[in-house]
Design an enzyme around this catalytic site. Structure first.
Site, PDB file in Angstrom:
ATOM      1  N   TYR A   1     -10.631  -7.989  11.005  1.00 54.58           N
ATOM      2  CA  TYR A   1      -9.305  -8.878  11.169  1.00 54.58           C
ATOM      3  C   TYR A   1      -9.962  -9.383   9.334  1.00 54.58           C
ATOM      4  O   TYR A   1     -10.494 -10.243   9.500  1.00 54.58           O
ATOM      5  CB  TYR A   1      -9.108  -8.958  12.104  1.00 54.58           C
ATOM      6  CG  TYR A   1      -8.508  -7.830  13.342  1.00 54.58           C
ATOM      7  CD1 TYR A   1      -6.939  -7.974  13.760  1.00 54.58           C
ATOM      8  CD2 TYR A   1      -9.061  -8.129  14.550  1.00 54.58           C
ATOM      9  CE1 TYR A   1      -6.764  -7.130  14.128  1.00 54.58           C
ATOM     10  CE2 TYR A   1      -8.657  -6.885  15.239  1.00 54.58           C
ATOM     11  CZ  TYR A   1      -7.840  -6.692  15.575  1.00 54.58           C
ATOM     12  OH  TYR A   1      -7.564  -5.732  16.059  1.00 54.58           O
TER      13      TYR A   1
ATOM     14  N   ALA B   1     -16.329  -5.173  16.668  1.00 53.05           N
ATOM     15  CA  ALA B   1     -16.891  -3.135  17.558  1.00 53.05           C
ATOM     16  C   ALA B   1     -15.510  -1.946  15.914  1.00 53.05           C
ATOM     17  O   ALA B   1     -16.299  -2.550  15.060  1.00 53.05           O
ATOM     18  CB  ALA B   1     -16.575  -2.634  18.661  1.00 53.05           C
TER      19      ALA B   1
ATOM     20  N   PHE C   1      -8.574  -9.049  24.009  1.00 52.57           N
ATOM     21  CA  PHE C   1      -8.316  -9.798  23.194  1.00 52.57           C
ATOM     22  C   PHE C   1      -9.315 -11.107  22.949  1.00 52.57           C
ATOM     23  O   PHE C   1      -9.711 -11.925  22.855  1.00 52.57           O
ATOM     24  CB  PHE C   1      -7.794 -11.345  24.777  1.00 52.57           C
ATOM     25  CG  PHE C   1      -6.183 -11.148  25.718  1.00 52.57           C
ATOM     26  CD1 PHE C   1      -5.492 -11.637  25.363  1.00 52.57           C
ATOM     27  CD2 PHE C   1      -6.412  -9.499  26.046  1.00 52.57           C
ATOM     28  CE1 PHE C   1      -4.475 -12.011  26.577  1.00 52.57           C
ATOM     29  CE2 PHE C   1      -5.200  -9.749  27.467  1.00 52.57           C
ATOM     30  CZ  PHE C   1      -4.112 -10.267  27.069  1.00 52.57           C
ATOM     31  N   ASP C   2      -9.065 -10.406  21.356  1.00 56.04           N
ATOM     32  CA  ASP C   2     -10.136 -10.847  20.330  1.00 56.04           C
ATOM     33  C   ASP C   2     -10.470 -11.611  20.486  1.00 56.04           C
ATOM     34  O   ASP C   2     -11.568 -12.239  19.975  1.00 56.04           O
ATOM     35  CB  ASP C   2      -9.913  -9.538  19.011  1.00 56.04           C
ATOM     36  CG  ASP C   2      -9.547  -8.833  19.300  1.00 56.04           C
ATOM     37  OD1 ASP C   2     -10.916  -7.665  19.795  1.00 56.04           O
ATOM     38  OD2 ASP C   2      -9.376  -7.520  19.085  1.00 56.04           O
TER      39      ASP C   2
ATOM     40  N   TYR D   1     -12.672  -2.785  15.182  1.00 53.16           N
ATOM     41  CA  TYR D   1     -11.798  -3.027  13.744  1.00 53.16           C
ATOM     42  C   TYR D   1     -12.020  -4.173  13.119  1.00 53.16           C
ATOM     43  O   TYR D   1     -13.404  -4.986  13.613  1.00 53.16           O
ATOM     44  CB  TYR D   1     -10.436  -3.595  14.619  1.00 53.16           C
ATOM     45  CG  TYR D   1      -8.717  -2.714  14.765  1.00 53.16           C
ATOM     46  CD1 TYR D   1      -8.274  -2.775  13.467  1.00 53.16           C
ATOM     47  CD2 TYR D   1      -8.819  -1.447  16.210  1.00 53.16           C
ATOM     48  CE1 TYR D   1      -7.279  -0.769  13.877  1.00 53.16           C
ATOM     49  CE2 TYR D   1      -7.790  -0.974  16.116  1.00 53.16           C
ATOM     50  CZ  TYR D   1      -6.976  -0.909  14.701  1.00 53.16           C
ATOM     51  OH  TYR D   1      -5.716   0.016  14.693  1.00 53.16           O
TER      52      TYR D   1
ATOM     53  N   HIS E   1      -0.680  -4.952  17.426  1.00 53.02           N
ATOM     54  CA  HIS E   1      -1.672  -5.868  17.590  1.00 53.02           C
ATOM     55  C   HIS E   1      -1.276  -7.400  17.322  1.00 53.02           C
ATOM     56  O   HIS E   1       0.022  -7.161  16.142  1.00 53.02           O
ATOM     57  CB  HIS E   1      -3.304  -5.949  16.213  1.00 53.02           C
ATOM     58  CG  HIS E   1      -3.458  -4.581  16.051  1.00 53.02           C
ATOM     59  ND1 HIS E   1      -4.693  -4.376  15.463  1.00 53.02           N
ATOM     60  CD2 HIS E   1      -2.991  -2.798  15.619  1.00 53.02           C
ATOM     61  CE1 HIS E   1      -4.993  -3.300  15.516  1.00 53.02           C
ATOM     62  NE2 HIS E   1      -3.954  -2.052  15.309  1.00 53.02           N
TER      63      HIS E   1
END
Length: 696
Positions: free
Chosen positions: A419, A415, A332-333, A417, A472
């Site tokens: 965005y 880490a 849950f970024d 990925y 995503h």
């Protein structure tokens, strides 16, 4: 060394991304992010209050950010009825090794208006806050200094240099039995063959579990039999890319330069941006990163509000492998790590091209010190193709206008990925959000003796290396204000569908279709999914303002893109935690403090602590100042071409004026011809030679 003896350990970031800063800009707007000075004041006040309250242990600061004023107080200030609301900082702090989370609200009087003071203070039992960059660095230090981990790496893989071991910190999606109540991180391990090698081509089969409060590894999972290191190097780094491709760099890419010899068309006043007829305020915080406030359109000497606030408020990235230990792999970024905490320091000519205005971002470290992320938000304008065109063949006359857009963007790295968030504002009043996904696939190990191709929940991207299917899923919070200067209590959200008309007397030739519009008048009625087969969209309209041409309320339409909602079962853990991703649309009555749909604190949560609670009762929406929660995303079925570095995938949505204007609002855009444009020389000569020559 037992890292738990250093609870104040903090992080540093390479490349000048973050640096300690001081100073404060005079007269901040109530929505401006906290200045470095205000962060320091808030942490000092918190320390003093915690000491006076007898809080045991040393404080480890988690988040210090602006607590935005209540909406009513902000509207009173904006409309000149009240002075600026007081500046307040929201503080979340831990006290390892005890591990209690405390929440404080610190008032920060401006201009010597009194001492800083703690307005509210409470312990939040059983909750875990964001895993900050400092937490991630601490977890890595703990793992790489653990003798059991290093012994297993040496015994199983023959690796003796700990500098080659890479740790990817992940919060836990589901706490293993026996470890409840702890502040935990799991570590996916990889190895590099050299300092710049792509570690994701060499995953290990070890999964350490770290207790951050105790400062030690508390569990290690691995395969029963000895493993072999995946041998193939697959690299994207500039030092190795040619070895991966087997050739040199492309030599036929000539420069494309974007120039604005007269400067940009936007102007900046603090955090307020003016561009064409758009007006907006740029905000930033550790949790959401980029936030848009007071978005409006200037017309006839006044600003017509469109959005009171807009931001990306949560994400869920569930992986589809049902096998241990990968059932705990879900990020849950926004809530787990923070879009602002992980924001990149953008580079001119690389991340952003053209004439750029940057905004810095201010966050904090574990000591409560301010950190400034240089160039965290990029603002620029760019050509956006054709705006409109028509050729009148009867008059042999052409009218064409070029479109352009203002782009407000940021990039965050979690880490593996990356965005990239792009809010786009167009000349015709349209705005859109594009999320661009890139970075590296998160890979897992599988035994080299297994035959390639039989991967039921992913694909092989290299021998012994698997990329798992995942989603995503993004959620934005839109607080609309369509032509509302006093909040949005008059606003109505409706659903638009287009359907075939059955064959019959009303449609004898079968060519008719009709459009229906249904008001969404309660919270449960507004839980909706997109339906591209019916061209489904949602409209926000203001019945108090009527368009003189249509006789209908002015509005803006939310146009979703086609994306599947969450594919995990509703009864699954992610189905419970990511309730926001089970539908594409939710609408709730506005309430101060309801910002994060999975809850204020999602790390190691076992259920949704936000939107599910707010939608439990079927509250009426008429006259309720509606807030829109729109979820969208992609189902990422990895492909070999996504490795070792992933070309961007783009997903998002559009907000389009719908009866908001009287006719096309770009009729005043002047005709232009770009003097810098050139025709390729060879083509120009060939065209000239092929032209018919006049007869003598």
């Amino acid at each position: 060394m037992d890292v738990s003896t250093s609870p104040e350990a903090c992080c540093a970031r390479d490349g000048g991304v973050q640096h300690q800063a001081s100073g404060v800009a005079p007269g901040p707007h109530p929505l401006d992010q906290l200045s470095p000075s205000e962060v320091s004041r808030a942490s000092a006040c918190t320390r003093a209050h915690a000491a006076a309250a007898g809080v045991p242990g040393a404080l480890r600061f988690n988040t210090i950010m602006l607590q935005e004023p209540p909406k009513r107080a902000l509207l009173d200030y904006m409309n000149g009825r009240a002075p600026a609301p007081p500046r307040r900082a929201l503080v979340w702090v831990l006290n390892p090794p005890h591990g209690t989370l405390f929440e404080g609200v610190v008032e920060l009087p401006a201009g010597g208006g009194g001492p800083d003071r703690m307005l509210a203070w409470r312990a939040l039992e059983g909750l875990q806050p964001t895993a900050t960059p400092c937490d991630n660095v601490l977890a890595e230090q703990i793992i790489l200094s653990d003798q059991r981990v290093m012994d297993l790496v040496r015994e199983r893989y023959g690796i003796t240099d700990p500098a080659l071991i890479v740790f990817d910190p992940w919060t836990l999606h589901g706490t293993p039995a026996g470890f409840e109540g702890r502040r935990l991180m799991q570590g996916f391990l990889y190895v590099r063959e050299s300092p710049t090698d792509n570690e994701y081509a060499h995953p290990l089969d070890l999964l350490p579990l770290v207790d951050l409060n105790l400062g030690k590894v508390v569990n290690i999972e691995c395969y029963d039999k000895p493993a072999r290191l995946p041998p193939t190097s697959v690299n994207y780094h500039v030092d190795h890319a040619n070895a991966t491709t087997g050739g040199g760099w492309r030599t036929d890419m000539r420069p494309i330069n974007i120039t604005q010899p007269e400067g940009p068309s936007f102007s900046i006043d603090g955090s307020l941006v003016r561009w064409q007829k758009w007006r907006l305020r740029v905000g930033f915080n550790a949790r959401e990163g980029l936030v848009l406030h007071e978005v409006g359109w200037e017309e006839g000497g006044r600003v017509r509000p469109i959005l009171h606030r807009a931001s990306l408020v949560e994400m869920a990235v569930p992986y589809g492998d049902p096998n241990e230990p990968y059932i705990r792999k879900c990020a849950f970024d926004v809530g787990d790590y923070g879009m602002g905490f992980t924001a990149n320091s953008l580079e001119l000519g690389c991340d952003c091209v053209g004439h750029i205005k940057y905004f810095d971002g201010v966050v904090n470290n574990a000591k409560g010190e301010p950190l400034t992320i240089r160039n965290a938000v990029c603002l620029h304008e760019e050509d956006a193709g054709m705006l409109w065109k028509h050729t009148d063949t009867r008059l042999n006359h052409v009218e064409v206008r070029r479109n352009r857009r203002l782009v407000v963007s940021m990039v965050s790295t979690f880490a593996n990925y990356d965005y990239a968030m792009y809010w786009n504002f167009y000349l015709d009043g349209t705005l859109s959000l594009e999320m661009k996904l890139t970075g590296i696939l998160s890979t897992t190990y599988r035994p080299l003796e297994e035959a390639p191709g039989n991967v039921p929940f992913g694909i092989d991207v290299a021998p012994g290396v698997v990329a798992t299917n995942h989603q995503h899923l993004f959620c934005v919070r839109l607080d609309p204000a369509v032509d509302c200067h006093e909040g949005g209590r008059d606003l109505v959200v409706t659903e638009i569908n287009a359907d075939r008309v059955p064959l019959g007397p009303a449609n004898p030739h079968g060519n008719a279709f009709k459009v229906s519009e249904t008001p969404l008048l309660s919270v449960h009625a507004a839980m909706r999914e997109a339906d591209p087969a019916r061209t489904r969209s949602w409209k926000v309209k203001n019945p108090s303002v009527i368009n003189p041409i249509t006789g209908q309320p002015v509005g803006f339409k939310l146009l979703p893109t086609h994306s599947a909602p969450m594919l995990a079962q509703p009864e699954s853990l992610v189905g419970k935690r990511a309730f926001f991703a089970t539908k594409h649309l939710f609408v709730t009555p506005y309430e101060d403090g309801q910002l994060y749909p999975a809850g204020d604190h999602v790390v190691q949560s076992e259920d949704c602590l936000g939107l599910r609670l707010w939608t439990a009762d079927d509250k009426p929406l008429r006259g309720a100042d509606p807030v829109i929660w729109h979820s969208f995303g992609i189902t990422h079925l990895p492909r070999l071409e996504d490795f070792p570095i992933m070309p961007v995938e783009v997903v998002g949505f559009t907000l389009k004026p719908w009866g908001f204007f009287k006719w096309n609002p770009t009729l005043d855009v002047p005709p232009t011809r770009n003097a810098a444009s050139r025709e390729e020389a060879g083509a120009a000569r060939a065209r000239a030679e092929a032209a018919p020559r006049p007869r003598l």
